[in-house]
Motif scaffolding. Sequence first.
Motif, mmCIF file in Angstrom:
data_model
loop_
_atom_site.group_PDB
_atom_site.id
_atom_site.type_symbol
_atom_site.label_atom_id
_atom_site.label_comp_id
_atom_site.label_asym_id
_atom_site.label_seq_id
_atom_site.Cartn_x
_atom_site.Cartn_y
_atom_site.Cartn_z
ATOM 1 N N ARG A 76 -42.623 -4.972 11.379
ATOM 2 C CA ARG A 76 -43.588 -6.051 11.178
ATOM 3 C C ARG A 76 -43.067 -7.065 10.164
ATOM 4 N N LEU A 77 -42.460 -6.562 9.101
ATOM 5 C CA LEU A 77 -41.918 -7.465 8.090
ATOM 6 C C LEU A 77 -40.779 -8.296 8.671
ATOM 7 N N ALA A 78 -39.898 -7.678 9.456
ATOM 8 C CA ALA A 78 -38.816 -8.423 10.100
ATOM 9 C C ALA A 78 -39.384 -9.515 11.000
ATOM 10 N N ARG A 79 -40.418 -9.167 11.768
ATOM 11 C CA ARG A 79 -41.063 -10.165 12.640
ATOM 12 C C ARG A 79 -41.615 -11.329 11.851
ATOM 13 N N TRP A 80 -42.300 -11.029 10.755
ATOM 14 C CA TRP A 80 -42.933 -12.100 9.998
ATOM 15 C C TRP A 80 -41.909 -12.981 9.288
ATOM 16 N N LEU A 81 -40.874 -12.380 8.716
ATOM 17 C CA LEU A 81 -39.855 -13.179 8.034
ATOM 18 C C LEU A 81 -39.124 -14.094 9.009
ATOM 19 N N LEU A 82 -38.848 -13.608 10.202
ATOM 20 C CA LEU A 82 -38.211 -14.449 11.220
ATOM 21 C C LEU A 82 -39.126 -15.606 11.615
ATOM 22 N N THR A 83 -40.410 -15.317 11.780
ATOM 23 C CA THR A 83 -41.369 -16.368 12.147
ATOM 24 C C THR A 83 -41.471 -17.406 11.041
ATOM 25 N N LEU A 84 -41.515 -16.957 9.790
ATOM 26 C CA LEU A 84 -41.581 -17.890 8.670
ATOM 27 C C LEU A 84 -40.321 -18.745 8.605
ATOM 28 N N ALA A 85 -39.164 -18.122 8.785
ATOM 29 C CA ALA A 85 -37.914 -18.873 8.764
ATOM 30 C C ALA A 85 -37.886 -19.935 9.859
ATOM 31 N N ASP A 86 -38.403 -19.597 11.039
ATOM 32 C CA ASP A 86 -38.461 -20.568 12.139
ATOM 33 C C ASP A 86 -39.314 -21.770 11.758
ATOM 34 N N ARG A 87 -40.459 -21.526 11.132
ATOM 35 C CA ARG A 87 -41.367 -22.619 10.778
ATOM 36 C C ARG A 87 -40.791 -23.477 9.650
ATOM 37 N N LEU A 88 -40.011 -22.846 8.780
ATOM 38 C CA LEU A 88 -39.406 -23.579 7.665
ATOM 39 C C LEU A 88 -38.082 -24.241 8.051
ATOM 40 N N HIS A 89 -37.532 -23.832 9.180
ATOM 41 C CA HIS A 89 -36.197 -24.305 9.609
ATOM 42 C C HIS A 89 -35.154 -23.965 8.556
ATOM 43 N N ALA A 90 -35.278 -22.769 7.985
ATOM 44 C CA ALA A 90 -34.351 -22.336 6.927
ATOM 45 C C ALA A 90 -34.359 -20.818 6.851
ATOM 46 N N GLU A 91 -33.225 -20.239 6.492
ATOM 47 C CA GLU A 91 -33.125 -18.789 6.384
ATOM 48 C C GLU A 91 -33.487 -18.294 4.985
ATOM 49 N N GLU A 92 -33.561 -19.197 4.019
ATOM 50 C CA GLU A 92 -33.958 -18.832 2.659
ATOM 51 C C GLU A 92 -35.413 -19.223 2.452
ATOM 52 N N MET A 93 -36.216 -18.252 1.990
ATOM 53 C CA MET A 93 -37.658 -18.469 1.868
ATOM 54 C C MET A 93 -38.140 -18.037 0.495
ATOM 55 N N HIS A 94 -38.960 -18.868 -0.129
ATOM 56 C CA HIS A 94 -39.562 -18.536 -1.419
ATOM 57 C C HIS A 94 -40.939 -17.941 -1.146
ATOM 58 N N VAL A 95 -41.008 -16.627 -1.184
ATOM 59 C CA VAL A 95 -42.244 -15.936 -0.835
ATOM 60 C C VAL A 95 -42.345 -14.660 -1.662
ATOM 61 N N THR A 96 -43.555 -14.368 -2.126
ATOM 62 C CA THR A 96 -43.767 -13.209 -2.991
ATOM 63 C C THR A 96 -44.054 -11.951 -2.181
ATOM 64 N N HIS A 97 -43.909 -10.796 -2.836
ATOM 65 C CA HIS A 97 -44.252 -9.534 -2.191
ATOM 66 C C HIS A 97 -45.743 -9.491 -1.854
ATOM 67 N N GLU A 98 -46.550 -10.121 -2.678
ATOM 68 C CA GLU A 98 -47.997 -10.147 -2.417
ATOM 69 C C GLU A 98 -48.305 -10.871 -1.119
ATOM 70 N N HIS A 99 -47.661 -12.035 -0.914
ATOM 71 C CA HIS A 99 -47.873 -12.768 0.329
ATOM 72 C C HIS A 99 -47.389 -11.953 1.525
ATOM 73 N N MET A 100 -46.246 -11.317 1.381
ATOM 74 C CA MET A 100 -45.726 -10.513 2.484
ATOM 75 C C MET A 100 -46.666 -9.352 2.793
ATOM 76 N N ALA A 101 -47.199 -8.725 1.753
ATOM 77 C CA ALA A 101 -48.123 -7.608 1.959
ATOM 78 C C ALA A 101 -49.376 -8.063 2.696
ATOM 79 N N ASN A 102 -49.924 -9.220 2.316
ATOM 80 C CA ASN A 102 -51.116 -9.743 2.984
ATOM 81 C C ASN A 102 -50.828 -10.093 4.438
ATOM 82 N N MET A 103 -49.677 -10.672 4.693
ATOM 83 C CA MET A 103 -49.354 -11.083 6.049
ATOM 84 C C MET A 103 -49.109 -9.894 6.956
ATOM 85 N N VAL A 104 -48.453 -8.875 6.421
ATOM 86 C CA VAL A 104 -48.108 -7.713 7.232
ATOM 87 C C VAL A 104 -49.249 -6.691 7.268
ATOM 88 N N GLY A 105 -50.202 -6.830 6.350
ATOM 89 C CA GLY A 105 -51.377 -5.971 6.373
ATOM 90 C C GLY A 105 -51.162 -4.605 5.753
#
Length: 236
Positions: A153-182
């Motif tokens: 799930r985390l791999a899926r979400w990070l790939l989706t975020l990277a696609d929307r940002l058009h970048a492979e480097e993302m500034h995102v916290t563990h808290e945001h990742m936890a909320n997104m992945v549930g």
Amino acid sequence: MSQPSNRLRPTNSVLTALPDAEYLRIAEHLIEISLKQGEVLHESDTPAQYVYFLDEGVASISVSSEEGKELMLSIVGDEGIVGERAIFKEGYFIIRCEMLTDGSGRRMLPKAFEEEFNRGETLHQLVLNRMEARTTETAQTALCNQMHSVERRLARWLLTLADRLHAEEMHVTHEHMANMVGVRRAGITNAVGVLREEGLIKSERGTVTILDRARMEAQACECYAIIKEAIETFTS
């Protein structure tokens, strides 16, 4: 600080897809804005104050329980619109929208947006298409959170975020990742560690970088490809 903009076409895909006549009508109502990570674009159970077209950055769409637990449902970047549900009666939302990253874009008042939507021209179809894409993403995310491992799930979400940002480097916290992945934050910390040990990502001080996209896509569940296809189909 903000000022009306009708001179240069923005990079938001909705605005770039409009014929000149429609864009010029909308441009009279657009205000250029800069947005900061954590800035709330609209709260739940309140009318939309603005409709947003992002040029840069990504916003998260979430719901929360009475106990205060938050769950992110989808994300929006330059392919979509934030606050488009202002076209419905009263324009109320059960969802909350917050900037997941810094960004920029344009905003307009809901009334002007609704009037342009009700003309039934190009904007009308673009809005419906993006709402369908978001419905697909939200439904697939709900299924994913019930069916797949935290790492996938985390791999899926990070790939989706990277696609929307058009970048492979993302500034995102563990808290945001936890909320997104549930999952709880400890679960995300473990999942990040697994992906890092496998050489798929680099993670340090609130920044995650995808190092090997091909292997990352192989690690992600099928939900990533389904969401990506829906976004490409309905926003191209």
